[in-house]
Design a protein around this motif. Structure first.
Motif, mmCIF file in Angstrom:
data_model
loop_
_atom_site.group_PDB
_atom_site.id
_atom_site.type_symbol
_atom_site.label_atom_id
_atom_site.label_comp_id
_atom_site.label_asym_id
_atom_site.label_seq_id
_atom_site.Cartn_x
_atom_site.Cartn_y
_atom_site.Cartn_z
ATOM 1 N N ARG A 2 12.402 -0.415 0.366
ATOM 2 C CA ARG A 2 13.233 -1.270 -1.086
ATOM 3 C C ARG A 2 12.591 -0.076 -2.153
ATOM 4 N NH1 ARG A 2 11.916 -7.823 -2.699
ATOM 5 N NH2 ARG A 2 13.092 -6.489 -4.613
ATOM 6 N N PHE A 3 11.572 0.226 -2.033
ATOM 7 C CA PHE A 3 11.358 0.936 -3.665
ATOM 8 C C PHE A 3 10.539 2.750 -2.702
ATOM 9 C CE2 PHE A 3 9.433 -2.841 -3.883
ATOM 10 C CZ PHE A 3 10.805 -3.440 -4.622
ATOM 11 N N ALA A 4 11.868 3.630 -2.897
ATOM 12 C CA ALA A 4 11.398 4.867 -2.159
ATOM 13 C C ALA A 4 10.849 5.440 -3.152
ATOM 14 C CB ALA A 4 12.765 5.549 -1.475
ATOM 15 N N GLY A 5 10.636 5.141 -4.220
ATOM 16 C CA GLY A 5 9.514 6.216 -4.859
ATOM 17 C C GLY A 5 8.224 5.598 -4.954
ATOM 18 N N LEU A 6 7.894 4.855 -4.432
ATOM 19 C CA LEU A 6 6.159 4.489 -3.671
ATOM 20 C C LEU A 6 6.227 4.930 -2.765
ATOM 21 C CD1 LEU A 6 6.390 0.603 -5.956
ATOM 22 C CD2 LEU A 6 6.471 3.291 -6.368
ATOM 23 N N ARG A 7 6.905 5.032 -1.883
ATOM 24 C CA ARG A 7 6.973 5.476 -0.169
ATOM 25 C C ARG A 7 5.456 6.545 0.355
ATOM 26 N NH1 ARG A 7 12.199 7.079 3.185
ATOM 27 N NH2 ARG A 7 12.864 5.361 2.417
ATOM 28 N N HIS A 8 4.267 7.086 -0.681
ATOM 29 C CA HIS A 8 3.926 7.899 -0.631
ATOM 30 C C HIS A 8 2.488 7.380 -1.394
ATOM 31 C CE1 HIS A 8 5.936 10.744 1.824
ATOM 32 N NE2 HIS A 8 6.858 10.739 0.886
ATOM 33 N N MET A 9 2.640 6.077 -2.375
ATOM 34 C CA MET A 9 1.610 5.846 -3.119
ATOM 35 C C MET A 9 0.631 4.998 -2.080
ATOM 36 S SD MET A 9 1.731 2.525 -6.348
ATOM 37 C CE MET A 9 2.229 3.707 -7.559
ATOM 38 N N PRO A 10 -0.839 5.018 -1.913
ATOM 39 C CA PRO A 10 -2.208 4.506 -1.914
ATOM 40 C C PRO A 10 -1.881 2.869 -1.737
ATOM 41 C CG PRO A 10 -2.919 6.648 -2.878
ATOM 42 C CD PRO A 10 -1.343 6.225 -3.303
ATOM 43 N N ILE A 11 -1.856 2.496 -0.973
ATOM 44 C CA ILE A 11 -2.625 1.109 -0.356
ATOM 45 C C ILE A 11 -3.664 0.181 -0.111
ATOM 46 C CG2 ILE A 11 -0.168 0.846 0.687
ATOM 47 C CD1 ILE A 11 -2.331 0.464 3.245
ATOM 48 N N ALA A 12 -3.821 -0.278 -0.386
ATOM 49 C CA ALA A 12 -5.279 -1.471 0.080
ATOM 50 C C ALA A 12 -4.649 -3.135 -0.209
ATOM 51 C CB ALA A 12 -5.745 -1.622 -1.544
ATOM 52 N N ASN A 13 -5.044 -3.924 1.191
ATOM 53 C CA ASN A 13 -5.055 -5.042 1.344
ATOM 54 C C ASN A 13 -6.801 -5.809 1.058
ATOM 55 O OD1 ASN A 13 -5.245 -7.399 2.548
ATOM 56 N ND2 ASN A 13 -4.268 -7.440 4.116
ATOM 57 N N ASP A 14 -6.622 -6.171 -0.120
ATOM 58 C CA ASP A 14 -8.464 -6.278 -0.681
ATOM 59 C C ASP A 14 -8.337 -7.587 -0.229
ATOM 60 O OD1 ASP A 14 -6.581 -7.238 -2.675
ATOM 61 O OD2 ASP A 14 -7.470 -5.853 -4.076
ATOM 62 N N GLU A 15 -7.525 -8.066 0.559
ATOM 63 C CA GLU A 15 -8.025 -10.132 1.297
ATOM 64 C C GLU A 15 -7.089 -9.578 2.888
ATOM 65 O OE1 GLU A 15 -7.657 -13.289 -1.219
ATOM 66 O OE2 GLU A 15 -7.841 -12.280 -3.660
ATOM 67 N N ALA A 16 -7.732 -8.952 3.472
ATOM 68 C CA ALA A 16 -7.200 -8.690 4.418
ATOM 69 C C ALA A 16 -8.509 -9.635 5.193
ATOM 70 C CB ALA A 16 -7.781 -7.255 5.074
ATOM 71 N N ASP A 17 -8.272 -10.686 5.639
ATOM 72 C CA ASP A 17 -9.128 -11.578 6.451
ATOM 73 C C ASP A 17 -8.324 -12.607 6.918
ATOM 74 O OD1 ASP A 17 -11.794 -12.342 4.246
ATOM 75 O OD2 ASP A 17 -9.778 -12.865 2.647
ATOM 76 N N ILE A 18 -9.636 -13.150 8.633
ATOM 77 C CA ILE A 18 -7.743 -13.624 9.400
ATOM 78 C C ILE A 18 -8.056 -14.752 9.585
ATOM 79 C CG2 ILE A 18 -9.025 -13.805 12.027
ATOM 80 C CD1 ILE A 18 -8.901 -11.380 11.530
ATOM 81 N N GLU A 19 -8.298 -15.345 8.803
ATOM 82 C CA GLU A 19 -8.180 -17.121 7.980
ATOM 83 C C GLU A 19 -8.293 -17.102 6.730
ATOM 84 O OE1 GLU A 19 -6.058 -19.603 8.111
ATOM 85 O OE2 GLU A 19 -6.480 -19.941 11.112
ATOM 86 N N LYS A 52 -2.105 6.677 3.138
ATOM 87 C CA LYS A 52 -3.220 6.291 2.120
ATOM 88 C C LYS A 52 -3.588 5.304 1.951
ATOM 89 C CE LYS A 52 -7.236 7.864 -0.542
ATOM 90 N NZ LYS A 52 -7.949 8.647 -2.298
ATOM 91 N N ILE A 53 -5.267 5.000 3.218
ATOM 92 C CA ILE A 53 -5.401 3.376 3.054
ATOM 93 C C ILE A 53 -6.778 3.702 1.570
ATOM 94 C CG2 ILE A 53 -6.392 1.763 3.607
ATOM 95 C CD1 ILE A 53 -5.598 2.625 7.142
ATOM 96 N N GLU A 54 -6.604 3.031 0.371
ATOM 97 C CA GLU A 54 -7.473 3.234 -0.597
ATOM 98 C C GLU A 54 -8.148 2.015 0.063
ATOM 99 O OE1 GLU A 54 -9.710 4.777 -4.067
ATOM 100 O OE2 GLU A 54 -7.504 5.122 -3.096
ATOM 101 N N VAL A 55 -8.140 1.235 0.219
ATOM 102 C CA VAL A 55 -8.995 0.142 0.529
ATOM 103 C C VAL A 55 -9.224 -1.314 1.136
ATOM 104 C CG1 VAL A 55 -9.448 -1.763 -1.049
ATOM 105 C CG2 VAL A 55 -11.809 -1.588 -0.223
ATOM 106 N N LEU A 56 -9.544 -1.273 2.842
ATOM 107 C CA LEU A 56 -9.536 -2.257 3.335
ATOM 108 C C LEU A 56 -10.633 -3.091 2.948
ATOM 109 C CD1 LEU A 56 -7.748 -3.495 5.602
ATOM 110 C CD2 LEU A 56 -9.301 -2.788 7.657
ATOM 111 N N SER A 57 -10.331 -4.552 2.780
ATOM 112 C CA SER A 57 -11.459 -5.672 2.260
ATOM 113 C C SER A 57 -11.558 -6.917 3.248
ATOM 114 C CB SER A 57 -11.561 -5.639 0.553
ATOM 115 O OG SER A 57 -12.726 -6.251 0.338
ATOM 116 N N ASN A 58 -12.667 -7.847 3.132
ATOM 117 C CA ASN A 58 -12.489 -8.825 3.202
ATOM 118 C C ASN A 58 -12.812 -9.910 2.401
ATOM 119 O OD1 ASN A 58 -11.533 -8.739 6.564
ATOM 120 N ND2 ASN A 58 -13.167 -7.032 6.457
#
Length: 610
Positions: free
Chosen positions: A260-277, A314-320
């Motif tokens: 949907r957003f071609a201009g953001l394809r290369h922006m670093p990403i962060a899942n900062d609530e990547a909890d199992i549950e 680029k993964i900026e951060v993965l946080s539990n």
């Protein structure tokens, strides 16, 4: 000549993994998972009291005590509620100083709730001035290098009414984001340092989330005649009870955003609530033991291989989001890193913290290197997650392989699988030693020990000691010399389990000096000792040795080691010998580091307690 090392188990079938540790075909391996977080409990007007409490002082101290800065960031909701007036920083100074003293940086969410002392406005100008004032203050206090490490983030989950207490319209929200970005830009102006603002920290549901989708729409085009104010795109994808759920949900959202957003394809990403549950306070048995630890490794590996390597993001951060402190009666089974016991049988009452496997596994992940080694064959068992790394492109100083074996939330310690790991092409000319660490539900399970004692609400000294004896990864061998260019290992895998193979080349120098030794009072005759150690060869440390010289009458005035077992953690809970006449923890403390070759560095400075 090949070195063959095997645990005491024999089985017909093998999983086989092979790695060329001197390969030129490596990829960068950034430690993107070193973050945790939590939300202070309601009421919001009591947030200063909660964050400055003794239990949080101990919690933060332990979060900062992992080897190799195993955690670097703590993301906390409503941090701006530490302000009593717009520019009264008394409480915030104290809390951020405590974080800073333990080498932790805030995941600084720019959000707050109005109260009788402060009113947060919706205008971009209000947020520009506030953010600028905050950041400039802490650049002066901590230095620009420290503050540039902070991960600033826009309002958490702004499309949810429980968080969007300012009732932003889309235009007001965009104005707020630009204001935050402008404040950061002005605060860092002239420093030659970079800063990072992430957002929108949202759930990105298909419908009724206009703020999150609207911000991406604006960033994809032109926002206020300027470039996008975000340096990384943050979102929340939890697993619904499985590690595969975290991965699948993340991949689905990222592919949708990319389309949907071609201009953001290369922006670093962060899942900062990547909890199992979701729902941190829900009591779940697997959160108490190594099942949780194994799933954390699986998510980290899946993110790196599928997002970092295949999607080239680029993964900026993965946080539990597991920095919470549990409450009665769910001591081990909530989404936390520690089991906290509120001991009300002493005067005054106090808190006891026991390390859970979810915390201990962060120490093993911290031992991974900065270059990823490719497997020469894909693991044949889908329950196995393997990541092999080394330090350096050429002249590597260590090689480390982490192996997680698990079937999501299921446990089966009776099922045994053997894995054969071959590490070949080891560089010659230097002496190499290796050590293997293990987490499993049999030997490193304080939850099981606690249950065996009848689930005591106030575990006594003996019961706490028995839990602490199994709270850290156990080493399966002493540091062992590798003879020849190949190391072959056979390891026993149970469901669940995590192993870390760590292989070190002999450093030319002795370990560095331990510093920043700190003593926290826990209760009568009990203290928590923490310290800091930084060095290129921190991976090659066998243990820290903690020594005490008691001030009690009748004791010999000499230093003796008080931590009976080897540890790579930078903390030790010291319980003095029973003595009604004198508190045996009173005295002098010092710490030193010892490497795989039994060479010890200089002692830290001596710290007296109290």
């Amino acid at each position: 000549m090949h070195k063959k090392w095997t645990s005491n188990v024999h089985c017909a079938g093998y999983i086989t993994l092979s790695y060329d540790v001197n390969s030129t075909k490596t990829t960068s391996f950034y430690h993107f998972w070193k973050s945790t977080g939590f939300c202070p409990p309601d009421p919001k007007e009591d947030i200063p009291k909660f964050l400055l409490s003794n239990e949080q002082r101990l919690n933060i101290a332990l979060l900062g005590a992992l080897p190799n800065n195993g955690l670097t960031h703590v993301r906390i909701h409503w941090l701006l509620n530490l302000l009593t007036h717009v520019y009264n920083f008394t409480y915030m100074d104290v809390f951020l100083s405590h974080l800073n003293n333990h080498d932790l940086a805030p995941g600084f969410e720019l959000m707050g709730s109005s109260n009788q002392f402060i009113k947060f406005e919706k205008t971009g100008e209000f947020w520009r001035k506030l953010v600028k004032e905050i950041v400039k203050r802490y650049i002066v206090q901590f230095g620009v290098k420290r503050v540039s490490r902070w991960k600033f983030e826009t309002w958490n989950e702004p499309d949810l009414k429980s968080y969007d207490i300012l009732n932003f319209t889309l235009s007001e929200y965009l104005d707020y984001v630009v204001g935050c970005s402008s404040g950061l830009k002005e605060a860092f102006s002239g420093t030659k340092s970079t800063w990072k603002l992430g957002g929108p920290a949202g759930l990105f549901r298909d419908k009724d989330h206009p703020l999150c989708w609207g911000l991406l729409e604006a960033c994809n085009g032109v926002l206020g005649g300027d470039s996008c104010p975000l340096q990384f795109l943050s979102f929340h994808r939890k697993g619904g009870g499985s590690s595969s759920g975290v991965l699948d949900g993340s991949f689905e959202l990222l592919d949708l955003i990319r389309d949907r957003f071609a201009g953001l394809r290369h922006m670093p990403i962060a899942n900062d609530e990547a909890d199992i549950e979701k729902n941190w306070s829900k009591s779940l048995g697997w959160r108490a033991d190594v099942r949780y630890a194994a799933m954390v490794v699986r998510v980290v590996a899946g993110y790196y291989k599928s997002i970092g390597e295949r999607r080239k993001l680029k993964i900026e951060v993965l946080s539990n989001d597991n920095g919470f402190v549990n409450y009665h009666p769910f001591y081990f089974t909530q989404r936390t890193l520690f089991a906290r016991f509120q001991i009300n049988t002493t005067t005054p009452g106090h808190d006891q913290f026991i390390k859970k496997p979810a915390y201990s596994v962060m120490s093993l992940l911290s031992l991974l290197g900065d270059r990823h080694l490719q497997e020469e064959a894909t693991p044949s068992d889908p329950l196995l997650t393997a990541v092999a790394t080394r330090r350096g492109r050429r002249r590597q100083s260590f090689v480390s392989v982490i192996l997680a074996y698990g079937n999501e939330t299921r446990s089966d310690e009776e099922a045994v699988e053997l894995i054969n790991v071959t590490l070949g092409n080891i560089p010659e000319g230097r002496e190499w030693k290796f050590l293997v660490y293990q987490l499993d539900n049999v030997r490193t399970n304080p939850y099981q020990v606690w249950k065996g004692f009848g689930r005591p609400v106030f575990p006594d000294r003996y019961q706490r000691r028995k839990m602490r004896e199994v709270e850290e990864p156990r080493s399966l061998n002493v540091p062992t010399t590798i003879k020849g260019p190949t190391l072959n290992l056979s390891l026993k895998l149970t469901i669940p389990s995590v192993h870390l193979i760590n292989m070190c080349a002999r450093p030319k120098k002795f370990p560095r000096t331990v510093h920043s030794v700190t003593i926290f009072n826990v209760t009568w005759n009990e203290v928590l000792v923490t310290w800091k150690y930084k060095g290129k060869y921190a991976n090659c440390l066998r243990t820290f040795e903690v020594e005490n010289q008691s001030k009690c009458a009748g004791t010999r005035r000499r230093f003796t080691r008080i931590n009976p077992s080897d540890t790579i953690f930078m903390s030790f809970h010291h319980v003095g010998k029973a003595d009604r006449a004198c508190e045996r923890t009173r005295g002098d403390y010092r710490v030193r580091a010892t490497d795989y070759w039994d060479r010890s560095g200089a002692y830290s400075g001596i710290i007296s307690y109290p």
